[in-house]
Design a protein around this motif. Structure first.
Motif, PDB file in Angstrom:
ATOM      1  N   GLU A   6       0.833  -1.209   0.000  1.00  0.00           N
ATOM      2  CA  GLU A   6       0.000   0.000   0.000  1.00  0.00           C
ATOM      3  C   GLU A   6       0.864   1.256   0.000  1.00  0.00           C
ATOM      4  O   GLU A   6       0.533   2.252  -0.656  1.00  0.00           O
ATOM      5  CB  GLU A   6      -0.919  -0.012   1.220  1.00  0.00           C
ATOM      6  N   ARG A   7       1.954   1.206   0.713  1.00  0.00           N
ATOM      7  CA  ARG A   7       2.876   2.351   0.741  1.00  0.00           C
ATOM      8  C   ARG A   7       3.454   2.614  -0.645  1.00  0.00           C
ATOM      9  O   ARG A   7       3.549   3.762  -1.080  1.00  0.00           O
ATOM     10  CB  ARG A   7       3.997   2.080   1.739  1.00  0.00           C
ATOM     11  N   ILE A   8       3.831   1.555  -1.341  1.00  0.00           N
ATOM     12  CA  ILE A   8       4.389   1.708  -2.696  1.00  0.00           C
ATOM     13  C   ILE A   8       3.340   2.301  -3.632  1.00  0.00           C
ATOM     14  O   ILE A   8       3.629   3.226  -4.406  1.00  0.00           O
ATOM     15  CB  ILE A   8       4.865   0.342  -3.237  1.00  0.00           C
ATOM     16  N   ALA A   9       2.123   1.766  -3.567  1.00  0.00           N
ATOM     17  CA  ALA A   9       1.059   2.251  -4.451  1.00  0.00           C
ATOM     18  C   ALA A   9       0.743   3.722  -4.198  1.00  0.00           C
ATOM     19  O   ALA A   9       0.460   4.475  -5.142  1.00  0.00           O
ATOM     20  CB  ALA A   9      -0.198   1.398  -4.241  1.00  0.00           C
ATOM     21  N   GLU A  10       0.808   4.145  -2.945  1.00  0.00           N
ATOM     22  CA  GLU A  10       0.485   5.533  -2.609  1.00  0.00           C
ATOM     23  C   GLU A  10       1.647   6.490  -2.854  1.00  0.00           C
ATOM     24  O   GLU A  10       1.447   7.626  -3.301  1.00  0.00           O
ATOM     25  CB  GLU A  10       0.058   5.616  -1.139  1.00  0.00           C
ATOM     26  N   SER A  11       2.858   6.041  -2.566  1.00  0.00           N
ATOM     27  CA  SER A  11       4.026   6.927  -2.646  1.00  0.00           C
ATOM     28  C   SER A  11       4.633   7.004  -4.041  1.00  0.00           C
ATOM     29  O   SER A  11       5.283   7.998  -4.379  1.00  0.00           O
ATOM     30  CB  SER A  11       5.102   6.460  -1.653  1.00  0.00           C
ATOM     31  N   TYR A  12       4.443   5.968  -4.840  1.00  0.00           N
ATOM     32  CA  TYR A  12       5.071   5.942  -6.165  1.00  0.00           C
ATOM     33  C   TYR A  12       4.042   5.600  -7.245  1.00  0.00           C
ATOM     34  O   TYR A  12       4.204   4.630  -7.992  1.00  0.00           O
ATOM     35  CB  TYR A  12       6.223   4.938  -6.179  1.00  0.00           C
ATOM     36  N   PRO A  13       2.974   6.379  -7.324  1.00  0.00           N
ATOM     37  CA  PRO A  13       1.927   6.087  -8.327  1.00  0.00           C
ATOM     38  C   PRO A  13       2.466   6.206  -9.748  1.00  0.00           C
ATOM     39  O   PRO A  13       3.313   7.055 -10.044  1.00  0.00           O
ATOM     40  CB  PRO A  13       0.876   7.168  -8.044  1.00  0.00           C
ATOM     41  N   GLY A  14       1.984   5.342 -10.593  1.00  0.00           N
ATOM     42  CA  GLY A  14       2.387   5.386 -11.996  1.00  0.00           C
ATOM     43  C   GLY A  14       3.677   4.664 -12.305  1.00  0.00           C
ATOM     44  O   GLY A  14       4.088   4.594 -13.463  1.00  0.00           O
ATOM     45  N   THR A  15       4.342   4.111 -11.289  1.00  0.00           N
ATOM     46  CA  THR A  15       5.591   3.393 -11.524  1.00  0.00           C
ATOM     47  C   THR A  15       5.324   1.902 -11.710  1.00  0.00           C
ATOM     48  O   THR A  15       4.280   1.390 -11.289  1.00  0.00           O
ATOM     49  CB  THR A  15       6.554   3.577 -10.335  1.00  0.00           C
ATOM     50  N   PRO A  16       6.252   1.189 -12.329  1.00  0.00           N
ATOM     51  CA  PRO A  16       6.081  -0.263 -12.467  1.00  0.00           C
ATOM     52  C   PRO A  16       5.951  -0.954 -11.110  1.00  0.00           C
ATOM     53  O   PRO A  16       5.191  -1.910 -10.968  1.00  0.00           O
ATOM     54  CB  PRO A  16       7.359  -0.700 -13.191  1.00  0.00           C
ATOM     55  N   GLN A  17       6.692  -0.448 -10.114  1.00  0.00           N
ATOM     56  CA  GLN A  17       6.624  -1.044  -8.788  1.00  0.00           C
ATOM     57  C   GLN A  17       5.226  -0.885  -8.185  1.00  0.00           C
ATOM     58  O   GLN A  17       4.709  -1.805  -7.533  1.00  0.00           O
ATOM     59  CB  GLN A  17       7.670  -0.414  -7.864  1.00  0.00           C
ATOM     60  N   ALA A  18       4.621   0.284  -8.391  1.00  0.00           N
ATOM     61  CA  ALA A  18       3.265   0.517  -7.869  1.00  0.00           C
ATOM     62  C   ALA A  18       2.255  -0.398  -8.555  1.00  0.00           C
ATOM     63  O   ALA A  18       1.322  -0.908  -7.919  1.00  0.00           O
ATOM     64  CB  ALA A  18       2.878   1.980  -8.075  1.00  0.00           C
ATOM     65  N   GLN A  19       2.435  -0.609  -9.849  1.00  0.00           N
ATOM     66  CA  GLN A  19       1.537  -1.493 -10.587  1.00  0.00           C
ATOM     67  C   GLN A  19       1.644  -2.930 -10.084  1.00  0.00           C
ATOM     68  O   GLN A  19       0.642  -3.617  -9.892  1.00  0.00           O
ATOM     69  CB  GLN A  19       1.878  -1.432 -12.082  1.00  0.00           C
ATOM     70  N   LEU A  20       2.878  -3.363  -9.832  1.00  0.00           N
ATOM     71  CA  LEU A  20       3.080  -4.713  -9.313  1.00  0.00           C
ATOM     72  C   LEU A  20       2.545  -4.839  -7.890  1.00  0.00           C
ATOM     73  O   LEU A  20       1.972  -5.871  -7.525  1.00  0.00           O
ATOM     74  CB  LEU A  20       4.574  -5.051  -9.336  1.00  0.00           C
ATOM     75  N   ALA A  21       2.719  -3.783  -7.097  1.00  0.00           N
ATOM     76  CA  ALA A  21       2.207  -3.801  -5.725  1.00  0.00           C
ATOM     77  C   ALA A  21       0.687  -3.937  -5.719  1.00  0.00           C
ATOM     78  O   ALA A  21       0.114  -4.678  -4.901  1.00  0.00           O
ATOM     79  CB  ALA A  21       2.628  -2.524  -4.994  1.00  0.00           C
ATOM     80  N   ALA A  22       0.034  -3.238  -6.638  1.00  0.00           N
ATOM     81  CA  ALA A  22      -1.426  -3.324  -6.730  1.00  0.00           C
ATOM     82  C   ALA A  22      -1.874  -4.744  -7.075  1.00  0.00           C
ATOM     83  O   ALA A  22      -2.872  -5.252  -6.534  1.00  0.00           O
ATOM     84  CB  ALA A  22      -1.937  -2.336  -7.773  1.00  0.00           C
ATOM     85  N   LYS A  23      -1.136  -5.398  -7.951  1.00  0.00           N
ATOM     86  CA  LYS A  23      -1.476  -6.773  -8.321  1.00  0.00           C
ATOM     87  C   LYS A  23      -1.289  -7.726  -7.143  1.00  0.00           C
ATOM     88  O   LYS A  23      -2.106  -8.616  -6.910  1.00  0.00           O
ATOM     89  CB  LYS A  23      -0.602  -7.227  -9.495  1.00  0.00           C
ATOM     90  N   GLU A  24      -0.205  -7.515  -6.387  1.00  0.00           N
ATOM     91  CA  GLU A  24       0.053  -8.380  -5.235  1.00  0.00           C
ATOM     92  C   GLU A  24      -0.990  -8.180  -4.149  1.00  0.00           C
ATOM     93  O   GLU A  24      -1.384  -9.123  -3.451  1.00  0.00           O
ATOM     94  CB  GLU A  24       1.454  -8.104  -4.680  1.00  0.00           C
TER      95      GLU A  24
END
Length: 258
Positions: A235-253
């Protein structure tokens, strides 16, 4: 862009297949060929990682990033196998008995004992030669990275730690800490990996490896069965780094967590 992406992915898969098919060979030359294939594969992954930044579609970025992560794991596996093959070649070479001298009644012909060939001499273990670099800082980091590629995770961690101690202000220092975490992760030492990624986050909070470190840290907690900690980090990745590949992967996980 999508077409080029599939072409690159296909090329990487072919390289992996070629490297795998080479396995089962036990000659120094073919072992060297396997090492060369691994090096080429790693170079392709590095180039793709650089090209991710220029891609427009977030979903494509996330997919490519995930594939690169999988390829890096496969590289570690192949290089571990390569090291074992090198040891086998070395043992076969040193254990080979010397050829008996020909008897006086033997028919004239070439004597392998008198003229040793590459087949009767101990096989030389092929090694990756580190090219001399004008920049000792980069050469040291490259050596740590190379050890990791060879599956020598303990040696890679030591070299990366020495690098961070010697060059704490280097632009590659956070990469070296990330490499330490990756080496632990490859050995499934997830607790140690989490600690290494945390060192990166504490010491280089503005470094470009932060999103990746958070993602791998979350994955480590997930491997350990701590879904709560993993969820918090995703959730931290999705909120802090929106639009990044890491945020997209975090959302999937996040969708797969219980």
């Amino acid at each position: 862009m999508k077409r080029k992406y599939h072409q690159r992915t296909g090329q990487i898969c072919l390289l992996l297949l070629a490297a795998t098919l080479c396995w089962g060979c036990a000659t120094p030359q073919e072992t060297a060929n396997l090492q060369q294939s691994i090096n080429i594969l790693f170079d392709r992954v590095q180039k793709l990682e650089n090209q991710v930044q220029g891609m427009q579609g977030t979903e494509q970025k996330a997919d490519l990033y995930a594939r690169m992560e999988e390829l890096q794991v496969k590289i570690g596996s192949l290089t571990g196998q390569l090291e074992e093959q090198q040891r086998q070649i070395s043992r076969l070479g040193t254990a080979a008995p010397a050829a008996a001298p020909p008897s006086s009644s033997a028919a004239p012909g070439p004597s392998y004992a008198a003229a040793p060939s590459a087949a009767t001499e101990p096989a030389a273990t092929p090694k990756i030669v580190i090219k001399e670099e004008k920049n000792p800082e980069k050469a040291m980091y490259d050596n740590a990275l190379q050890l990791y590629q060879q599956g020598k995770f303990l040696e890679a961690r030591k070299e990366a730690k020495n690098f961070v101690d010697k060059y704490p202000k280097s632009d590659l220092a956070d990469n070296a800490l990330f490499l330490i975490g990756e080496a632990y992760y490859s050995e499934k030492s997830y607790k140690e990996a989490i600690e290494s990624y945390q060192q990166l986050l504490d010491r280089y909070p503005k470094g470009n490896k932060v999103p990746s470190a958070l993602l791998k840290q979350a994955g480590s907690f997930q491997k350990l069965g701590d879904a709560t900690a993993a969820r918090i980090l995703y959730e931290r990745i999705a909120e802090s780094y929106p639009g990044t590949p890491q945020a997209q992967l975090a959302a999937k996980e996040l969708k797969q967590l219980p």
